[in-house]
Design a protein around this motif. Structure first.
Motif, PDB file in Angstrom:
ATOM      1  N   PHE A 177      -3.712   5.798  13.760  1.00 23.03           N
ATOM      2  CA  PHE A 177      -3.124   5.405  12.477  1.00 23.03           C
ATOM      3  C   PHE A 177      -1.844   6.209  12.210  1.00 23.03           C
ATOM      4  CE2 PHE A 177      -7.423   4.076  10.326  1.00 23.03           C
ATOM      5  CZ  PHE A 177      -7.480   2.972  11.138  1.00 23.03           C
ATOM      6  N   THR A 178      -1.819   7.462  12.641  1.00 24.99           N
ATOM      7  CA  THR A 178      -0.663   8.319  12.374  1.00 24.99           C
ATOM      8  C   THR A 178       0.588   7.879  13.121  1.00 24.99           C
ATOM      9  OG1 THR A 178      -1.526   9.839  14.060  1.00 24.99           O
ATOM     10  CG2 THR A 178      -1.956  10.396  11.753  1.00 24.99           C
TER      11      THR A 178
ATOM     12  N   SER B 199      -8.413   6.134  13.384  1.00 30.22           N
ATOM     13  CA  SER B 199      -7.927   7.238  12.557  1.00 30.22           C
ATOM     14  C   SER B 199      -8.087   8.563  13.308  1.00 30.22           C
ATOM     15  CB  SER B 199      -8.718   7.292  11.251  1.00 30.22           C
ATOM     16  OG  SER B 199      -8.448   8.497  10.552  1.00 30.22           O
TER      17      SER B 199
ATOM     18  N   THR C 102      -8.570  11.240  11.886  1.00 31.35           N
ATOM     19  CA  THR C 102      -9.658  11.908  11.174  1.00 31.35           C
ATOM     20  C   THR C 102     -10.986  11.635  11.865  1.00 31.35           C
ATOM     21  OG1 THR C 102      -8.472  11.665   9.076  1.00 31.35           O
ATOM     22  CG2 THR C 102     -10.831  12.129   8.945  1.00 31.35           C
TER      23      THR C 102
ATOM     24  N   GLU D  93     -13.108   5.451   9.126  1.00 30.04           N
ATOM     25  CA  GLU D  93     -12.081   5.269   8.107  1.00 30.04           C
ATOM     26  C   GLU D  93     -11.314   3.983   8.403  1.00 30.04           C
ATOM     27  OE1 GLU D  93      -8.676   8.003   5.938  1.00 30.04           O
ATOM     28  OE2 GLU D  93      -8.933   8.217   8.103  1.00 30.04           O
TER      29      GLU D  93
ATOM     30  N   GLU E 128      -7.915   2.612   3.793  1.00 32.89           N
ATOM     31  CA  GLU E 128      -8.237   3.938   3.252  1.00 32.89           C
ATOM     32  C   GLU E 128      -7.220   4.976   3.703  1.00 32.89           C
ATOM     33  OE1 GLU E 128     -13.128   3.442   3.034  1.00 32.89           O
ATOM     34  OE2 GLU E 128     -12.159   4.200   4.858  1.00 32.89           O
ATOM     35  N   TRP E 129      -6.791   4.854   4.960  1.00 29.70           N
ATOM     36  CA  TRP E 129      -5.819   5.827   5.474  1.00 29.70           C
ATOM     37  C   TRP E 129      -4.474   5.669   4.768  1.00 29.70           C
ATOM     38  CZ3 TRP E 129      -1.066   5.866   7.881  1.00 29.70           C
ATOM     39  CH2 TRP E 129      -0.690   7.098   8.451  1.00 29.70           C
TER      40      TRP E 129
ATOM     41  N   ASN F  92      -2.463   8.437   2.392  1.00 33.52           N
ATOM     42  CA  ASN F  92      -1.166   8.924   2.862  1.00 33.52           C
ATOM     43  C   ASN F  92       0.007   8.154   2.262  1.00 33.52           C
ATOM     44  OD1 ASN F  92      -1.759  10.920   5.298  1.00 33.52           O
ATOM     45  ND2 ASN F  92      -3.223   9.223   5.471  1.00 33.52           N
TER      46      ASN F  92
END
Length: 290
Positions: free
Chosen positions: A146-147, A177, A179, A276, A280-281, A285
């Motif tokens: 996701f990042t 994610s 996370t 996640e 939600e991410w 962010n």
């Protein structure tokens, strides 16, 4: 439990792994180039041992790995990855480490040598798995992070109200994610080594198209965000400029990004919660996109 040794402690995933280990009260050693950076990230903690060094400091690693039960292995050097990972894993096992948890790639599950990224991770896994007299070896195989949306998308959303990509608007790609990657790593590193044994975990929580990602962003930001398809050449140039990665890695990310890694429906079992979602991410962010 005995301590956990962490390589790659100050990156996005590694930072989360170390933070969660310390929160659990696990004695944690990190090998870092810049101890001051590690101190600023993790603060003062009696459970944290900071060792200065890098991939070339084999003797430093040999002298500091003794007494640890687990090794978390995250290496960013794609060109030298198999050599580095194999060498560090072999030293760790010889020192009595019972388990190595390795951040690999979902692309390893696809065709052999489909990209430079696949090749590096494939040989890393193969070499470690085939080490004689090794302990347990757990491979985590994530798809796109996701990042990755921080590699330019956050800026184009701010200034152009859109995300751009070379894929067809409705063509799906695999995502996860960071996370969730970090949480699964911590679970593997703190639960009984026999439980995960030589586990391989495919880490894809969602299959999403460009249009679907734009819709998720629109919901999170409360305004219309579009997905705009651009030529591969333009996507390559944009990724090179924002990700600061060499061509062969960027090409592998873009060309291999559409590899059909299926959603792993069993992730909730090993995460001990639902994965996640991208929505939600984005919500967590969203400040980076406004």
């Amino acid at each position: 439990m005995a301590g956990v040794y962490v390589l790659g402690a100050t990156g996005g995933i590694g930072k989360q792994v170390v933070t969660q280990l310390l929160e659990k009260g696990v004695a944690t050693t990190v090998l870092v180039r810049d101890p001051s950076k590690a101190k600023s990230l993790f603060g003062e903690n009696d459970k944290l041992n900071i060792v200065q060094g890098d991939y070339s400091n084999i003797d430093t690693f040999k002298n500091s790995i003794a007494g640890h039960e687990r090794l978390f292995l995250l290496v960013h050097d794609m060109d030298n990855m198999p050599k580095i990972k194999t060498q560090f894993a072999e030293i760790a096992y010889e020192a009595g480490v019972k388990q190595v948890v390795d951040i690999s790639s979902g692309s390893v599950s696809g065709p052999w040598r489909v990209s430079a990224i696949t090749t590096a991770h494939y040989y890393s896994e193969k070499n470690i798995y085939e080490l004689p007299n090794r302990g347990f070896y757990v491979a985590l195989r994530p798809s796109a992070f996701f990042t990755n949306h921080f590699f330019g998308d956050h800026m184009t959303v701010k200034h152009k109200g859109a995300i751009f990509g070379a894929a067809d608007p409705d063509q799906k790609a695999s995502w996860i994610s960071t996370t969730d990657i970090a949480l699964l790593a911590v679970n593997c590193l703190t639960e009984p080594v026999e439980y995960h044994a030589d586990g391989v975990y495919e880490l894809t929580s969602a299959r999403l198209s460009g249009n679907e990602r734009a819709a998720a962003l629109s919901n999170a930001l409360g305004k219309q965000i579009k997905y705009i398809q651009i030529p591969f050449e333009d996507a390559h140039k944009q990724f090179m400029e924002h990700a600061h990665m060499p061509h062969h890695v960027v090409y592998g990310v873009l060309d291999g990004g559409l590899m059909p890694c299926p959603v792993n429906k069993g992730l909730s079992v090993v995460l001990h919660r639902k994965p996640e979602t991208l929505e939600e991410w984005f919500a967590a962010n969203k400040d980076a996109f406004v």
